[in-house]
Design an enzyme around this catalytic site. Structure first.
Site, mmCIF file in Angstrom:
data_model
loop_
_atom_site.group_PDB
_atom_site.id
_atom_site.type_symbol
_atom_site.label_atom_id
_atom_site.label_comp_id
_atom_site.label_asym_id
_atom_site.label_seq_id
_atom_site.Cartn_x
_atom_site.Cartn_y
_atom_site.Cartn_z
ATOM 1 N N CYS A 105 37.480 26.821 47.769
ATOM 2 C CA CYS A 105 37.700 27.655 46.585
ATOM 3 C C CYS A 105 37.509 26.845 45.311
ATOM 4 O O CYS A 105 38.099 25.781 45.153
ATOM 5 C CB CYS A 105 39.110 28.246 46.641
ATOM 6 S SG CYS A 105 39.453 29.275 45.224
ATOM 7 N N GLY A 217 28.747 33.265 54.690
ATOM 8 C CA GLY A 217 28.032 33.447 53.439
ATOM 9 C C GLY A 217 26.867 34.410 53.572
ATOM 10 O O GLY A 217 25.907 34.141 54.293
HETATM 11 C C1 LIG Z 1 37.500 38.675 46.414
HETATM 12 C C2 LIG Z 1 37.309 37.391 47.167
HETATM 13 C C3 LIG Z 1 38.382 36.553 47.369
HETATM 14 C C4 LIG Z 1 38.225 35.359 48.082
HETATM 15 N N1 LIG Z 1 39.328 34.591 48.352
HETATM 16 C C5 LIG Z 1 39.205 33.490 49.163
HETATM 17 C C6 LIG Z 1 40.348 32.778 49.610
HETATM 18 O O1 LIG Z 1 41.502 33.115 49.332
HETATM 19 N N2 LIG Z 1 40.139 31.678 50.395
HETATM 20 C C7 LIG Z 1 38.877 31.271 50.765
HETATM 21 O O2 LIG Z 1 38.729 30.285 51.488
HETATM 22 N N3 LIG Z 1 37.788 31.958 50.366
HETATM 23 C C8 LIG Z 1 37.925 33.062 49.605
HETATM 24 N N4 LIG Z 1 36.828 33.801 49.278
HETATM 25 C C9 LIG Z 1 35.497 33.392 49.787
HETATM 26 C C10 LIG Z 1 35.227 34.099 51.118
HETATM 27 O O3 LIG Z 1 36.146 33.700 52.099
HETATM 28 C C11 LIG Z 1 33.806 33.777 51.611
HETATM 29 O O4 LIG Z 1 33.700 32.401 51.825
HETATM 30 C C12 LIG Z 1 32.735 34.202 50.607
HETATM 31 O O5 LIG Z 1 32.976 35.503 50.099
HETATM 32 C C13 LIG Z 1 31.336 34.155 51.253
HETATM 33 O O6 LIG Z 1 31.258 35.039 52.346
HETATM 34 P P1 LIG Z 1 30.555 36.504 52.224
HETATM 35 O O7 LIG Z 1 29.210 36.275 51.599
HETATM 36 O O8 LIG Z 1 30.478 37.001 53.635
HETATM 37 O O9 LIG Z 1 31.416 37.313 51.335
HETATM 38 C C14 LIG Z 1 36.955 34.992 48.571
HETATM 39 C C15 LIG Z 1 35.874 35.846 48.365
HETATM 40 C C16 LIG Z 1 36.049 37.047 47.687
HETATM 41 C C17 LIG Z 1 34.867 37.970 47.508
#
Ligand SMILES: Cc1cc2nc3c(=O)[nH]c(=O)nc-3n(C[C@H](O)[C@H](O)[C@H](O)COP(=O)(O)O)c2cc1C
Length: 345
Positions: A105, A217
């Site tokens: 993060c 991702g």
């Molecule tokens: C609204 C939101 C909140 C997120 N909060 C966290 C979190 O608390 N911890 C974390 O490791 N990643 C967090 N992420 C990242 C996601 O876990 C993930 O790594 C990222 O969205 C990429 O995956 P995706 O393309 O499938 O969405 C968050 C992503 C979004 C969209």
């Protein structure tokens, strides 16, 4: 999509080949409870909770969950081995399946606390954290990280990170396949702007065949899950799982080898909403306004006839202390019957 040759070493035996990523303000207990009517087997994650919030705050508020949500990983934010070990102990005591450290993060809050993605630059510290946690608990201890941060973004940098952290016997590396820029990009931009580098994650698995590697991702479709699983042990899905939850209705059979769906799983959107009635009813008598639960249902009809009316009705009527189950029942009336009863694909 990458064109690398699939590795013969890829473990097909990962216990959880599919997971739903931790997402702040999204993967709360209400969302997780709802997802259990679509998939019983996918590994779910909490939102990130900092060690400070748990150790100095209201533990039940941060840690309580319904047993239906299992298997469930608690994601922790922190960089102090002792505090993380204490929280891991609490996670085990509370009944979580796994405990995970956030090394991905990039938000300011996390940067100021020197944890999250900044820890990519401190692999030895992450190893110390994992070691301390593993000394405390029997449940798996896992790490979710990025490909890199800032100028520390060559494949070799990630290789070094994983090499060091794996010495502490980390049970899974979940890799968000894009780097994060800690200066200049917002967390949201950091989920979209840096390009996806799936090949680096595949290579990581090839070079560490004994480690469990999960890719994350930009993954949106079930066919993509399958393509990635040719190269790595597991796929982690974030936004697509939130925006299009019914995607997961096929996951238990297709990726976990379930011959039949569990009888508690539902087949249509109407059934999903109705299955939530008892839970919503009990939540309304405790802490929650209707919207705390139903905001997770907004994407239920995405791409289908009636989705705009549904979203509009929910936005206009589900907020406030007076909204109740009746509101939700009336919301079902604004969606065409055919859409409501259409079986999931
Ligand atoms: C609204 C939101 C909140 C997120 N909060 C966290 C979190 O608390 N911890 C974390 O490791 N990643 C967090 N992420 C990242 C996601 O876990 C993930 O790594 C990222 O969205 C990429 O995956 P995706 O393309 O499938 O969405 C968050 C992503 C979004 C969209």
């Amino acid at each position: 999509m990458s064109i690398s040759t699939p590795t013969s070493e890829t473990s097909k035996s990962a216990k959880y080949p599919v997971s739903i990523a931790p997402m702040m303000d999204c993967t709360d207990r209400h969302y997780r409870f709802m997802m259990r009517f679509l998939t019983r087997k996918t590994l779910l994650y909490t939102e990130m909770v900092t060690t400070g919030a748990i150790l100095f705050g209201d533990k039940p508020r941060h840690l309580d969950f319904s047993k239906e949500e299992l298997p469930l990983a608690l994601q922790l934010g922190g960089d102090d081995p002792k505090a993380l070990a204490q929280c891991a102990g609490l996670a085990q005591q509370w009944g979580y399946t796994e405990v995970n450290i956030n090394v991905g993060c990039p938000s300011d809050r996390v940067k100021n606390g020197q944890f999250g993605a900044t820890l990519m630059a401190r692999p030895e510290r992450v190893a110390e954290c994992v070691e301390a946690m593993k000394a405390e608990v029997d449940i798996p201890v896992t790490v979710k990280h990025r490909i890199g941060i800032d100028d520390l973004d060559r494949y070799g940098d990630m290789h070094n990170f994983v090499s060091v952290v794996s010495q502490a016997n980390c049970d899974r590396f979940s890799v968000h396949a894009r780097k994060a820029w800690l200066q200049g990009l917002s967390p949201k931009q950091n989920r979209n702007v840096p390009p996806l580098r799936y090949d680096d994650v595949y290579r990581l698995k090839r070079e560490f065949p004994e480690l469990e590697v999960e890719i994350n991702g930009g993954i949106k479709q079930l066919d993509e899950f399958e393509q990635h699983l040719e190269h790595v042990d597991a796929v982690m899905i974030g936004r697509a799982a939130y925006d299009n939850p019914t995607l997961f209705a096929a996951v238990d059979k297709r990726f976990f080898g379930a011959e039949q769906n569990h009888p508690s799983l539902v087949n249509t959107r109407r059934e999903l909403v109705e299955a939530m009635f008892p839970y919503i009813d009990s939540m309304l008598t405790t802490d929650a306004w209707l919207s705390r639960v139903t905001r997770h249902l907004h994407g239920l009809f995405s791409g289908m006839k009636g989705t705009r009316s549904w979203k509009r009705f929910m936005a206009e009527n589900s907020y406030g202390p007076d909204a109740g189950l009746d509101t939700l029942k009336r919301a079902l009336d604004v969606v065409p019957e055919a859409t409501l009863d259409a079986p999931f694909e």
